[in-house]
Design an enzyme around this catalytic site. Structure first.
Site, PDB file in Angstrom:
ATOM      1  NE  ARG A  50     -40.790 -57.522 -88.718  1.00 17.57           N
ATOM      2  CZ  ARG A  50     -40.945 -58.073 -87.519  1.00 17.57           C
ATOM      3  NH1 ARG A  50     -41.439 -59.292 -87.413  1.00 17.57           N
ATOM      4  NH2 ARG A  50     -40.617 -57.408 -86.432  1.00 17.57           N
ATOM      5  CG  ASP A  52     -47.484 -51.672 -91.780  1.00 14.43           C
ATOM      6  OD1 ASP A  52     -47.109 -52.766 -91.319  1.00 14.43           O
ATOM      7  OD2 ASP A  52     -47.601 -50.643 -91.086  1.00 14.43           O
ATOM      8  CE1 TYR A 111     -40.088 -47.378 -94.136  1.00 15.84           C
ATOM      9  CE2 TYR A 111     -38.474 -46.966 -92.407  1.00 15.84           C
ATOM     10  CZ  TYR A 111     -39.335 -47.826 -93.071  1.00 15.84           C
ATOM     11  OH  TYR A 111     -39.433 -49.131 -92.674  1.00 15.84           O
ATOM     12  NE  ARG A 198     -49.365 -45.423 -93.032  1.00 11.43           N
ATOM     13  CZ  ARG A 198     -50.179 -46.476 -92.939  1.00 11.43           C
ATOM     14  NH1 ARG A 198     -49.688 -47.687 -92.681  1.00 11.43           N
ATOM     15  NH2 ARG A 198     -51.477 -46.321 -93.086  1.00 11.43           N
TER      16      ARG A 198
END
Length: 245
Positions: A50, A52, A111, A198
């Site tokens: 999910r 952002d 990622y 992040r």
């Protein structure tokens, strides 16, 4: 009922994130509306991750069930016909087994974080990368990144909104590539905490700027407090690259 597995690419800048929310348009909502238009069936889709608001997808995976027996090509091409005005594309659609779950069947997720290190602002890649105007020390960043590998308590690297019951995560691999002024950071693990990548990237950049030393990563992990880690890197540089099954 037939279960379909779809591979999705999207630019996250135009959406409030993957998950449906009341404060704006989500990727999930747009695709579910397209399924309804194509098939006449109101269906919920389930994603591997999910993402952002502002985070992009190069290899997001989702699944949904249909009563209608449509071909894989019809699902892919039909959904794309309703997504033409959106920054979303269905790259592939496959029929799969009923026990397949996009989230829970995933073995690894990877990622990618994109950074452009230059004085000039972004134009073509605006909203698609994090631009850093000060020169950064990539050797120090690589040294620091190695300290994340393995199983650790990454409580310092999750947001206050994280709902995970445990902060123990196992980072399998971190690769860092540089081509001219472009830096790409690849991080692979089974699962991630909210904003983990992040915050990790934001911390690594502080190392690269000389505000921290590579060895500081060890103490940040040990203390397990968010305030000791670096800032949260912008969403614009983050991509869900691939989901492994």
């Amino acid at each position: 009922m037939t279960r379909f597995k779809i591979l999705i690419e999207y630019k996250g800048a135009n959406y409030v994130g993957w998950q449906k929310q009341e404060n704006g348009k989500s990727i999930q909502e747009v695709i579910e509306n397209s399924i309804k238009k194509l098939t006449g069936e109101k269906r919920q889709i389930f994603a591997a991750g999910r993402t952002d608001a502002g985070v992009h997808g190069l290899g997001q995976v989702a699944h949904f069930d249909l009563k209608k027996n449509l071909s894989e090509d019809t699902i892919r091409d039909g959904l794309n016909s309703y997504l033409r005005s959106e920054s979303i594309s269905i790259l592939d659609a496959k029929k799969t087994t009923k026990d397949f779950h996009a989230r829970f069947s995933a073995k690894k997720r990877e990622y990618l974080y994109k950074i452009i290190n230059r004085r000039a602002p972004l134009t073509i890649e605006k909203d698609l990368a994090w631009v850093l105007h000060k020169k950064i020390d990539l050797k120090k960043i690589k040294r620091a990144a190695k300290l994340f590998i393995g199983k650790n308590n990454l409580n310092a690297f999750r947001s206050a909104h994280c709902q995970s019951k445990t902060a123990i995560k196992n980072i399998d691999q971190i690769k860092i590539k540089k081509i001219n002024d472009k830096i790409e950071i690849y991080i692979k693990a089974k699962s991630f905490l909210h904003s983990q990548v992040r915050i990790m990237v934001g911390t690594l950049i502080q190392v690269g700027e000389g505000k921290m030393q590579p060895e500081d990563i060890k103490s940040i992990i040990k203390k397990a407090k968010r305030e000791n880690a670096g800032p949260t890197a912008p969403a614009s540089g983050l991509y869900l690259l691939k989901v492994y099954y």
